[in-house]
Scaffold this active site. Sequence first.
Site, short mmCIF file in Angstrom:
data_model
loop_
_atom_site.label_atom_id
_atom_site.label_comp_id
_atom_site.label_asym_id
_atom_site.label_seq_id
_atom_site.Cartn_x
_atom_site.Cartn_y
_atom_site.Cartn_z
N ASP A 116 0.85 -1.18 0.00
CA ASP A 116 0.00 0.00 0.00
C ASP A 116 0.89 1.24 0.00
OD1 ASP A 116 -1.77 -2.11 0.56
OD2 ASP A 116 -3.08 -0.82 1.77
N LYS A 123 -7.03 2.96 -3.31
CA LYS A 123 -7.43 2.90 -1.90
C LYS A 123 -7.81 4.30 -1.44
CE LYS A 123 -5.60 1.77 2.69
NZ LYS A 123 -4.42 1.25 3.44
N LYS A 138 -10.27 -0.25 -2.80
CA LYS A 138 -10.13 -0.61 -1.39
C LYS A 138 -10.63 0.55 -0.54
CE LYS A 138 -6.78 -1.73 2.24
NZ LYS A 138 -5.39 -2.14 2.56
#
Length: 234
Positions: free
Chosen positions: A94, A155, A184
């Site tokens: 991430d 995300k 996400k």
Amino acid sequence: MFSLEDLPRMIDMTSIYADSQLKDIDRVCDIAKAYHCASTIAFPCYLSYTIKNTIGYDDVLHGSVTGFPFGGELTSAKVYEAKQLELMGAQEIDMVMNVGAFLSGNQKYTKQDMTTVCESVKVPVKVIIETSFLNDAQIATAAELAVAAGAEFVKTSTGLHGRPTTVHMIKTIKDAIGDSALIKAAGGIRDVDTMLEMIDAGASRFGLGVRSAEPILREIDTRLARESLMDYIK
């Protein structure tokens, strides 16, 4: 067809608070194993520990973070860290977008920063666009840039800047990127109904801090009319 039993498999179980300790990482691993969560995510210094403590649970991926939590590091620093994480065994990374550069109007730099990191590793990269600081138009543009840069997931947030992720934000990202990448949702998600609405809006993965995940998992167990697995985790 989606079932409530599938929901834990969509959760990245995390502990990426400034004060995360080994006892928190133990809890992350224990919950991830009990519920067969999508992954564990911890700071780079704890990655080897999470890998060691989930041996035998091949369905639980190993993840970590780079450029976290602000995204303002040099691209070369993000690349170095991403490569090191991959060598250590990370299966997903991430990465935080350079939010300040983006808000300054420097889309070329922002995209190049993300592209360079995404291309430096073979594992999927989830780019955190930090929706906490963005309006709808900026969310859409940032999501498009992340996809163009090679992100496998867009995300929403680190969850550390106050403004929670909403269903509307998920819809905004989905409208912008369609099926070109996964979404996400992370940051301020506190109940099952919100998660189900976000799935309908386009989310396929959730980032939940271990401290907020426990009541959600208990709620899932209650809705499935089974004794909570949480009671059996040390």
